[in-house]
Scaffold this active site. Structure first.
Site, short mmCIF file in Angstrom:
data_model
loop_
_atom_site.label_atom_id
_atom_site.label_comp_id
_atom_site.label_asym_id
_atom_site.label_seq_id
_atom_site.Cartn_x
_atom_site.Cartn_y
_atom_site.Cartn_z
N ASN A 211 6.01 20.91 -23.05
CA ASN A 211 5.94 20.13 -22.38
C ASN A 211 4.31 19.29 -22.23
O ASN A 211 4.34 19.74 -23.67
CB ASN A 211 5.05 20.91 -20.57
CG ASN A 211 4.05 21.96 -21.29
OD1 ASN A 211 2.92 21.83 -21.75
ND2 ASN A 211 4.33 23.09 -21.23
N ASP A 280 7.84 28.42 -18.55
CA ASP A 280 8.25 29.38 -17.78
C ASP A 280 9.97 29.87 -17.81
O ASP A 280 10.13 30.71 -17.62
CB ASP A 280 8.54 28.56 -15.96
CG ASP A 280 6.99 28.43 -15.30
OD1 ASP A 280 6.75 29.29 -15.76
OD2 ASP A 280 6.95 27.61 -14.65
N LYS A 290 22.18 24.10 -35.87
CA LYS A 290 22.02 22.69 -35.29
C LYS A 290 23.05 22.42 -34.29
O LYS A 290 23.87 22.59 -35.28
CB LYS A 290 21.83 21.53 -36.21
CG LYS A 290 21.19 20.52 -35.26
CD LYS A 290 20.93 19.12 -35.85
CE LYS A 290 21.00 17.73 -35.58
NZ LYS A 290 20.71 16.86 -36.41
N PHE A 324 -4.74 29.25 -14.02
CA PHE A 324 -4.94 27.23 -13.40
C PHE A 324 -3.31 27.67 -12.96
O PHE A 324 -2.70 28.70 -12.80
CB PHE A 324 -4.39 26.67 -14.74
CG PHE A 324 -6.01 26.51 -15.67
CD1 PHE A 324 -6.96 27.16 -15.33
CD2 PHE A 324 -6.07 24.95 -15.51
CE1 PHE A 324 -8.02 26.61 -16.30
CE2 PHE A 324 -7.50 24.58 -16.28
CZ PHE A 324 -8.99 25.53 -16.23
N LYS A 338 -1.15 31.83 -5.68
CA LYS A 338 -0.91 31.97 -7.27
C LYS A 338 -2.50 33.05 -7.53
O LYS A 338 -2.45 34.25 -7.72
CB LYS A 338 -1.52 31.20 -7.99
CG LYS A 338 0.32 30.57 -8.62
CD LYS A 338 -0.02 29.84 -9.88
CE LYS A 338 1.19 28.59 -9.67
NZ LYS A 338 1.35 27.46 -10.71
N LYS A 342 -1.11 36.45 -8.68
CA LYS A 342 -1.47 37.25 -10.11
C LYS A 342 -2.24 37.43 -9.87
O LYS A 342 -3.28 37.97 -11.21
CB LYS A 342 -1.69 35.79 -10.64
CG LYS A 342 -0.46 34.72 -10.71
CD LYS A 342 1.03 35.69 -11.19
CE LYS A 342 2.14 34.44 -10.87
NZ LYS A 342 2.05 33.96 -12.01
O1 PMT Z 1 -3.89 20.30 -21.98
P1 PMT Z 1 -4.12 19.18 -21.37
O2 PMT Z 1 -3.74 18.37 -22.19
O3 PMT Z 1 -5.53 18.90 -21.14
O4 PMT Z 1 -3.88 19.15 -20.05
C1 PMT Z 1 -4.36 20.08 -19.48
C2 PMT Z 1 -3.32 21.29 -18.63
C3 PMT Z 1 -2.91 19.96 -17.02
C4 PMT Z 1 -2.58 22.08 -18.84
C5 PMT Z 1 -4.80 22.15 -17.49
O5 PMT Z 1 -5.61 21.91 -17.07
C6 PMT Z 1 -3.44 22.96 -16.62
O6 PMT Z 1 -3.05 23.42 -15.49
N1 PMT Z 1 -3.09 24.36 -17.58
C7 PMT Z 1 -2.28 25.26 -16.45
C8 PMT Z 1 -0.44 24.46 -16.27
C9 PMT Z 1 0.28 25.73 -16.23
O7 PMT Z 1 1.50 26.39 -17.01
O8 PMT Z 1 0.49 25.82 -14.70
P2 PMT Z 1 1.30 26.13 -14.58
O9 PMT Z 1 0.76 26.45 -12.54
O10 PMT Z 1 2.56 26.50 -14.56
O11 PMT Z 1 0.64 27.60 -13.97
C10 PMT Z 1 -0.15 28.89 -13.37
C11 PMT Z 1 -0.39 29.70 -14.21
O12 PMT Z 1 -0.01 31.34 -15.23
C12 PMT Z 1 -1.66 28.80 -15.58
O13 PMT Z 1 -2.63 29.68 -15.36
C13 PMT Z 1 -0.30 29.32 -16.65
O14 PMT Z 1 -1.55 29.54 -18.24
C14 PMT Z 1 -0.07 30.99 -16.32
N2 PMT Z 1 1.03 31.37 -17.27
C15 PMT Z 1 2.36 30.57 -16.89
C16 PMT Z 1 3.32 30.76 -17.07
C17 PMT Z 1 3.63 31.97 -17.48
N3 PMT Z 1 4.70 32.42 -18.31
N4 PMT Z 1 3.33 32.54 -18.23
C18 PMT Z 1 1.39 32.41 -17.84
O15 PMT Z 1 0.80 32.81 -17.56
#
Ligand code: PMT
Length: 404
Positions: A211, A280, A290, A324, A338, A342
């Site tokens: 991503n 995800d 490949k 986040f 969330k 979580k």
């Molecule tokens: O890195 P930059 O370019 O500075 O950008 C910053 C950012 C936008 C990436 C950052 O501010 C941000 O929003 N990070 C969270 C991105 C994210 O994956 O969001 P989500 O809504 O998909 O996930 C929710 C939470 O679950 C996050 O804390 C993530 O770390 C966690 N997660 C998600 C998927 C997974 N398989 N395991 C996780 O722990």
């Protein structure tokens, strides 16, 4: 305090004369250092008269009355004796040299030897300021924790109108005074386990799913936490950033590797911040060779990656857990969901998909969902400033919680 005032070569160099007077009026000692180009705009005598000190103009000149001090190592002496390095005006060339570690004159050599706070006040033509190269250099310098006093909009010496005019002296002096304040060490004793950047999920030996996360938000949090006295364990996906000095860096590639690294360090942590943009899904099978073009469509079967945050929610104990949420709509609702699902103490909700904030950008705009039901909006600012705002909220949680 002893301030080194670096003056690089731009039409705004004359404004540094009044700046030096303002700093002296505030009770500081000022040592002026001029680049060769700056001397084309203002004579060193101006600064020598105002500061009462010989101006350092090149690497082989000495400001020291002590003739035994080798001028070749003087930058080390000036670096060690000074409390702050201010460069005003900072030209595009000087910013580039600082960003990339070039040391071909006194000022750039001093910069590398200096360990204290750095304040940069750029001034240049608006196109130069907005050029991708300058933007990247400024971002890098901010990521290093330096303060950049953005130039003002106005009519520029070249006849154009736009951003590039040296900020007013009052703004520069205020930034200097702030940078000289003793740093809050309000996270001393805390160990922050922080994830940052994207993950990469291999499809075959040459391709992967990922991503747009640059790691900037997470690295800004790491730098801010270190500055505030925390021990920082930074579990980072692949990014093109320098790790903050002092952070314990654990590099990972995939979501599974990030999960394993997080749980390997969980015992040490008192606070966990999950800033990483974890994929995800991953390809159900990683092809050994490949995948070749056949001319037809190719299907990839995807399978979920481990949800690290959800697992942390179960195993966190009494640690503070900060998630986040990167969302393109319904920020409040999705972040609040969330928070509960979580088992987090707080969720930093990041509206993404707009230019100028979120993924990759220098700035960010976030809101914080708290267990109390509050949803607190932080003002749009550099990721470093936003990082301090997030830490301020975490601090309140650490203070309210009985600690281990
Ligand atoms: O890195 P930059 O370019 O500075 O950008 C910053 C950012 C936008 C990436 C950052 O501010 C941000 O929003 N990070 C969270 C991105 C994210 O994956 O969001 P989500 O809504 O998909 O996930 C929710 C939470 O679950 C996050 O804390 C993530 O770390 C966690 N997660 C998600 C998927 C997974 N398989 N395991 C996780 O722990």
């Amino acid at each position: 305090m002893r301030i080194v005032l670096g003056i690089s070569g731009g039409i705004a160099a004359y404004k540094a004369a009044e700046l030096s007077r303002q700093l002296i009026r505030n009770g500081h000692e000022v040592q002026a250092v001029m680049t060769r180009a700056a001397e084309e705009f203002v004579r060193p005598l101006t600064f020598a008269s105002l500061t009462g000190r010989k101006v350092i103009t090149d690497i082989f000149s000495s400001a020291s009355p002590d003739a035994t001090l080798s001028s070749a190592v003087e930058h080390i002496g000036v670096a060690q004796e000074s409390d702050l390095l201010l460069v005003a005006p900072a030209t595009a060339n000087t910013l580039a040299k600082f960003a990339h570690g070039l040391a071909d004159d006194f000022l750039s050599t001093l910069y590398l030897a200096f360990r204290g706070p750095v304040v940069l006040a750029p001034a240049m033509n608006n196109n130069m300021w907005e050029h991708a190269a300058t933007r990247a250099n400024v971002a890098l310098l901010r990521e290093r924790g330096h303060v950049v006093v953005d130039p003002d909009d106005g009519f520029l010496a070249c006849g154009t109108y736009g951003p590039g005019r040296l900020a007013e002296n009052d703004r520069i002096v205020a930034a200097v005074e702030r940078a000289l304040q003793p740093k809050r060490k309000d996270f001393a004793g805390e160990t922050i386990l922080l994830t940052a950047g994207p993950t990469q999920e291999p499809i075959d030996p040459v391709r992967y799913l990922t991503n747009r996360s640059s790691g900037r938000m997470g690295y800004a949090l790491a730098q801010a936490a270190l500055d505030r006295g925390a021990r920082v364990i930074l579990v980072s996906g692949p990014v093109n950033l320098e790790a903050p000095r002092g952070a314990e860096l654990v590099r990972v590639g995939t979501a599974q590797e990030m999960r394993d690294a997080v749980f390997a360090h969980l015992d040490a942590a008192t606070v966990i911040i999950k800033c990483a943009a974890v994929a995800d899904f991953r390809p159900a099978v990683e092809a050994a060779q490949k995948i070749k073009k056949t001319g037809g469509a190719v299907s990839l079967e995807l399978t979920p990656t481990p949800d690290i945050l959800a697992e942390l929610g179960q195993k966190r104990g009494d640690r503070i857990l900060v998630g986040f949420a990167a969302e393109t709509e319904n920020l409040h609702e999705y972040a609040s969901r969330k928070l509960v699902a979580k088992n987090c103490d707080m969720v930093v909700a990041n509206l993404v998909g707009r230019p100028g904030t979120g993924f990759e950008s220098e700035a960010n705009e976030v809101s914080i969902a708290l267990r109390s039901g509050e949803f607190v909006k932080l003002a749009k600012a550099s990721k470093r400033v936003v990082a301090d705002g997030i830490l301020d909220h975490i601090l309140k949680l650490t203070e309210a919680k009985p600690r281990r």
